[in-house]
Enzyme design. Sequence first.
Site, PDB file in Angstrom:
ATOM      1  N   LEU A   1      43.178  45.644  37.759  1.00 37.57           N
ATOM      2  CA  LEU A   1      41.778  45.613  37.681  1.00 37.57           C
ATOM      3  C   LEU A   1      42.177  43.592  36.761  1.00 37.57           C
ATOM      4  CD1 LEU A   1      39.896  48.210  34.982  1.00 37.57           C
ATOM      5  CD2 LEU A   1      39.728  47.851  37.564  1.00 37.57           C
ATOM      6  N   ASP A   2      41.064  43.132  37.448  1.00 42.99           N
ATOM      7  CA  ASP A   2      41.386  41.828  36.364  1.00 42.99           C
ATOM      8  C   ASP A   2      41.775  41.731  35.181  1.00 42.99           C
ATOM      9  OD1 ASP A   2      40.541  40.701  39.599  1.00 42.99           O
ATOM     10  OD2 ASP A   2      39.078  40.639  38.978  1.00 42.99           O
ATOM     11  N   LYS A   3      41.757  40.379  34.432  1.00 33.84           N
ATOM     12  CA  LYS A   3      42.871  40.325  33.157  1.00 33.84           C
ATOM     13  C   LYS A   3      41.127  40.775  32.067  1.00 33.84           C
ATOM     14  CE  LYS A   3      44.443  37.570  29.863  1.00 33.84           C
ATOM     15  NZ  LYS A   3      45.467  35.371  29.859  1.00 33.84           N
TER      16      LYS A   3
ATOM     17  N   LYS B   1      33.657  40.111  42.461  1.00 36.35           N
ATOM     18  CA  LYS B   1      33.450  39.293  42.335  1.00 36.35           C
ATOM     19  C   LYS B   1      32.572  38.024  42.774  1.00 36.35           C
ATOM     20  CE  LYS B   1      35.961  39.120  38.029  1.00 36.35           C
ATOM     21  NZ  LYS B   1      36.727  38.694  37.034  1.00 36.35           N
TER      22      LYS B   1
END
Length: 237
Positions: free
Chosen positions: A104-106, A189
Amino acid sequence: MKERLDKYISSQTALSRKEAQKAIRDKRVTVNGEVIRAVDLKTDPDSDTVTLDGQALSFKKHVYYMLNKPAGVVSATEDRAEKTVLDILPEPLRRKGIFPAGRLDKDTTGLLILTDDGDYAHRMLSPKKHVDKRYIATLDRTPDDSICERFHEGITLGDGTACKSGQAEILVNSRVLVTISEGKYHQVKRMFAALGYRVTALERVQIGSLRLDPALSPGEVREMTDDEKDSVFVDPI
Ligand code: URA
């Protein structure tokens, strides 16, 4: 099968073999209630009760944890600059070989599985398995109804990459429940960017039929049951 005590402790905890030997010498280990000083004592994980610092070790080939990932940590095992999801794991849950199954992205929050079972992670992440991942995306403005159709048709990203058909269900407050079966870099996104929206917050809420436990606050982690572990491979309803 019997195993040397130091080796067994090292296999079930984050301790190295040397650290396990030191723990035994420092009288932190008991076997069947007795403090043991012999690092090479033959132990039977099936019938002997081994404790380290008063906590019983139960033999497990692999471990599977569900983490509610908070924002601000990276999905990696180590990073020179950033805090990782392993850094926030409580000490008793640490074990050698643990890694996040997927990324997962930060700034993305929510359901992340941590395991030391490479085959399991591979199965979960393999594009051939089509494991659905479900996210709640908060957008910079109220979405148009047409996004549902666009997700269904399959969105082409800005760089020309075609995404498989997904699902979008519009919720209140500019939020959208998104289901996709792929795991391209920044996919959710970028899908919204291709439709002219910016994602301001993203939370993963489900993998297959496995839902993020609502009792877990961001940063909290717990072991998964066998059923939960398998439910990742069951299509969501
Ligand atoms: N899609 C994204 O854009 N980011 C994530 O972290 C997961 C899916």
